[in-house]
Design a protein around this motif. Structure first.
Motif, PDB file in Angstrom:
ATOM      1  N   ARG A 102       0.777  -1.281   0.003  1.00 47.14           N
ATOM      2  CA  ARG A 102       0.001  -0.017   0.012  1.00 47.14           C
ATOM      3  C   ARG A 102       0.845   1.042   0.073  1.00 47.14           C
ATOM      4  NH1 ARG A 102      -4.734  -1.303   4.365  1.00 47.14           N
ATOM      5  NH2 ARG A 102      -5.646  -2.909   3.264  1.00 47.14           N
ATOM      6  N   PRO A 103       0.364   2.256  -0.388  1.00 45.86           N
ATOM      7  CA  PRO A 103       0.968   3.508  -0.497  1.00 45.86           C
ATOM      8  C   PRO A 103       0.752   4.218   0.813  1.00 45.86           C
ATOM      9  CG  PRO A 103      -1.048   3.980  -1.348  1.00 45.86           C
ATOM     10  CD  PRO A 103      -1.053   2.599  -1.209  1.00 45.86           C
ATOM     11  N   TRP A 104       1.801   5.435   1.135  1.00 46.31           N
ATOM     12  CA  TRP A 104       1.494   5.813   2.333  1.00 46.31           C
ATOM     13  C   TRP A 104       0.602   6.430   2.483  1.00 46.31           C
ATOM     14  CZ3 TRP A 104       1.168  10.846   3.641  1.00 46.31           C
ATOM     15  CH2 TRP A 104       1.361  11.316   5.041  1.00 46.31           C
ATOM     16  N   LEU A 105      -0.035   6.528   3.649  1.00 48.45           N
ATOM     17  CA  LEU A 105      -1.347   7.509   3.945  1.00 48.45           C
ATOM     18  C   LEU A 105      -1.130   8.256   5.285  1.00 48.45           C
ATOM     19  CD1 LEU A 105      -4.048   5.015   3.327  1.00 48.45           C
ATOM     20  CD2 LEU A 105      -3.486   6.645   1.983  1.00 48.45           C
ATOM     21  N   PRO A 106      -1.658   9.636   5.209  1.00 48.92           N
ATOM     22  CA  PRO A 106      -1.503  10.190   6.648  1.00 48.92           C
ATOM     23  C   PRO A 106      -2.481   9.695   7.598  1.00 48.92           C
ATOM     24  CG  PRO A 106      -3.096  11.301   5.190  1.00 48.92           C
ATOM     25  CD  PRO A 106      -2.458  10.162   4.387  1.00 48.92           C
ATOM     26  N   ASP A 107      -1.689  10.043   8.953  1.00 54.85           N
ATOM     27  CA  ASP A 107      -2.398   9.616  10.225  1.00 54.85           C
ATOM     28  C   ASP A 107      -3.700  10.208  10.103  1.00 54.85           C
ATOM     29  OD1 ASP A 107       0.692   9.725  12.229  1.00 54.85           O
ATOM     30  OD2 ASP A 107      -0.203   8.124  11.092  1.00 54.85           O
ATOM     31  N   ARG A 108      -4.554   9.414  10.636  1.00 51.07           N
ATOM     32  CA  ARG A 108      -6.090   9.994  10.878  1.00 51.07           C
ATOM     33  C   ARG A 108      -6.741   8.791  11.583  1.00 51.07           C
ATOM     34  NH1 ARG A 108      -7.423   7.706   5.398  1.00 51.07           N
ATOM     35  NH2 ARG A 108      -6.409   5.832   5.628  1.00 51.07           N
ATOM     36  N   LEU A 109      -7.775   9.342  12.204  1.00 53.36           N
ATOM     37  CA  LEU A 109      -8.534   8.387  13.183  1.00 53.36           C
ATOM     38  C   LEU A 109      -9.181   7.210  12.328  1.00 53.36           C
ATOM     39  CD1 LEU A 109      -9.984   7.636  15.631  1.00 53.36           C
ATOM     40  CD2 LEU A 109     -12.088   9.026  15.099  1.00 53.36           C
ATOM     41  N   LEU A 110      -8.500   5.818  12.680  1.00 51.28           N
ATOM     42  CA  LEU A 110      -9.091   4.746  11.794  1.00 51.28           C
ATOM     43  C   LEU A 110     -10.027   3.782  12.272  1.00 51.28           C
ATOM     44  CD1 LEU A 110      -7.898   4.119   8.720  1.00 51.28           C
ATOM     45  CD2 LEU A 110      -5.900   2.758  10.302  1.00 51.28           C
ATOM     46  N   PHE A 111     -11.028   3.359  11.723  1.00 53.60           N
ATOM     47  CA  PHE A 111     -11.850   2.326  12.086  1.00 53.60           C
ATOM     48  C   PHE A 111     -11.874   1.257  11.046  1.00 53.60           C
ATOM     49  CE2 PHE A 111     -13.525   4.190  15.787  1.00 53.60           C
ATOM     50  CZ  PHE A 111     -13.997   5.593  15.225  1.00 53.60           C
ATOM     51  N   GLU A 112     -12.325  -0.269  11.368  1.00 58.76           N
ATOM     52  CA  GLU A 112     -12.003  -1.401  10.276  1.00 58.76           C
ATOM     53  C   GLU A 112     -13.539  -1.908  10.464  1.00 58.76           C
ATOM     54  OE1 GLU A 112      -7.370  -2.453  10.575  1.00 58.76           O
ATOM     55  OE2 GLU A 112      -9.039  -3.928  11.353  1.00 58.76           O
ATOM     56  N   ALA A 113     -14.371  -1.407  11.424  1.00 63.66           N
ATOM     57  CA  ALA A 113     -15.837  -1.847  11.332  1.00 63.66           C
ATOM     58  C   ALA A 113     -16.786  -0.836  11.253  1.00 63.66           C
ATOM     59  CB  ALA A 113     -15.973  -2.602  12.711  1.00 63.66           C
ATOM     60  N   SER A 114     -17.905  -0.932  10.187  1.00 67.16           N
ATOM     61  CA  SER A 114     -18.692   0.110  10.160  1.00 67.16           C
ATOM     62  C   SER A 114     -19.564   0.378  11.399  1.00 67.16           C
ATOM     63  CB  SER A 114     -19.623  -0.196   8.985  1.00 67.16           C
ATOM     64  OG  SER A 114     -20.082  -1.398   8.964  1.00 67.16           O
ATOM     65  N   GLU A 115     -19.712  -0.496  12.060  1.00 66.30           N
ATOM     66  CA  GLU A 115     -20.586  -0.074  13.413  1.00 66.30           C
ATOM     67  C   GLU A 115     -19.786   0.737  14.332  1.00 66.30           C
ATOM     68  OE1 GLU A 115     -21.479  -4.125  11.681  1.00 66.30           O
ATOM     69  OE2 GLU A 115     -19.624  -3.094  12.246  1.00 66.30           O
TER      70      GLU A 115
END
Ligand code: 3Y8
Ligand code: NAP
Length: 268
Positions: A240-253
């Motif tokens: 994957r390319p680099w992405l900036p830091d941000r709040l991250l979730f892996e579940a839509s709930e």
């Protein structure tokens, strides 16, 4: 209703609303799942597509299609549509959009969270070679002609004209207006999510001896990895390319819960 406050002739509009208004940057399985939850929760939300495909999947919430016009265009959209939350559920390789979302959220002080999926990791029986990017994948194709499933879609196909001696099996979402610039190729027009049996049948029918793909993660494109494993085929995996830091979730709930709690009395 928004409250307009004048201080010394400078109008400062402070949106204080109890109802979230969400901009969902879409184009993935996860975005579609979140759109369903937002619709069921009767929340005000708009799913945004770039307009890369002719007939994007219909969504249960309003859709907008097309670029915003860079970061400035996205800032204008957020302000003019009184967006309170931006959810970046774009593909992990949509790095420009994700970078724009981070910058626009900072400039508008609007809440931002990303909804993504973990990268795939090789397991037992996998024969992966990992490369950093498209250019490295092209360079890795030096050597005798092969029959390569180029599972990258349409946007990066031209890069592989530097290695014209391979036979490429291409899979596009839409039929192209012009033949792909690869002298030896077979073209399949199909959209995912795909199945293991379907991808295994495709690989055998086309006598694929190498699978080349992006580390997209998620279930929608993973079928080819399971099929390659079953058939004992090597995989050239683009990181994957680099992405900036941000709040991250892996579940839509979890995104829905965040929307319920992320402060929305913010200046925009
Ligand atoms: C326009 C929206 C949903 C989302 C479905 C996911 C899964 C199926 C697998 C292979 C890999 C590839 C490609 C792929 C997959 C999901 C997801 C995913 C990979 C649609 C969609 C849009 C796009 C854009 C398109 C790209 C292309 C990439 C094909 C809709 C169907 C290869 C990425 O022709 C083009 O210009 C296509 C461009 C960006 C990558 C590329 O560089 O060519 N996706 N794909 C989105 C927009 O306009 O904003 O048409 O319905 C969405 C999906 N594609 O809701 O069901 O969640 O990832 N998409 C990759 O992963 O490598 C196919 O063939 O095995
Ligand atoms: P990108 O390279 O990161 O973005 C390029 C430009 O496309 C952005 O600057 C923006 O234009 C526009 N854009 C991208 N996503 C958008 C969205 N959801 N809504 C409105 N405009 C958008 O993006 P990409 O890799 O081409 O991906 C485009 C779309 O395809 C995204 O929705 C992504 O989720 C989906 N997708 C991509 C891949 C992939 O392999 N890249 C795979 C599956 C799905 P402006 O600067 O004009 O705002």
């Amino acid at each position: 209703m928004p409250m307009i406050v004048n201080h010394g002739g400078i109008a400062i509009s402070t949106i204080s609303s109890s109802t979230p208004n969400i901009l969902l940057l879409g184009g993935t399985t996860e975005a579609t799942a979140l759109a369903m939850l937002l619709a069921e929760a009767r929340m005000t939300a708009t799913l945004s597509y770039a307009g890369r495909t002719a007939n994007p999947r219909p969504q249960p919430i309003p859709v907008r299609v097309g670029g915003f016009g860079g970061v400035d265009g996205l800032v204008d959209y957020v302000r003019s549509h009184r967006i309170t939350h931006v959810v970046d559920a774009t593909h992990p390789f949509a790095a420009t959009m994700s970078a724009h979302a981070v910058e626009a959220a900072a400039r508008t002080n609007v809440a931002l969270a990303a909804l993504t999926r973990p990268a795939w990791t090789p397991g037992t029986g996998d024969r992966w070679t990992q490369v950093a990017d498209i250019a490295a994948a092209v360079a890795a194709l030096d050597g005798p002609g092969r029959r390569i499933m180029l599972a990258l879609g349409r946007q990066h196909v031209a890069s592989f004209s530097a290695q014209p001696h391979h036979h490429y099996i291409l899979r596009f979402v839409d039929a192209p207006d012009h033949p792909p610039p690869l002298p030896l190729h077979s073209l399949i027009v199909d959209r995912g999510p795909f199945t293991v049996d379907g991808d295994s049948t495709l690989m055998q029918a086309h006598r694929v001896d190498l699978v080349l793909c992006k580390n997209a993660g998620g279930p929608g494109a993973a079928a080819k990895l399971a099929a390659a494993r079953q058939l004992g085929l090597p995989v050239l995996m683009i990181d994957r390319p680099w992405l900036p830091d941000r709040l991250l979730f892996e579940a839509s709930e979890d995104v829905l819960r965040w929307i319920g709690h992320a402060g929305i009395d913010r200046g925009v």
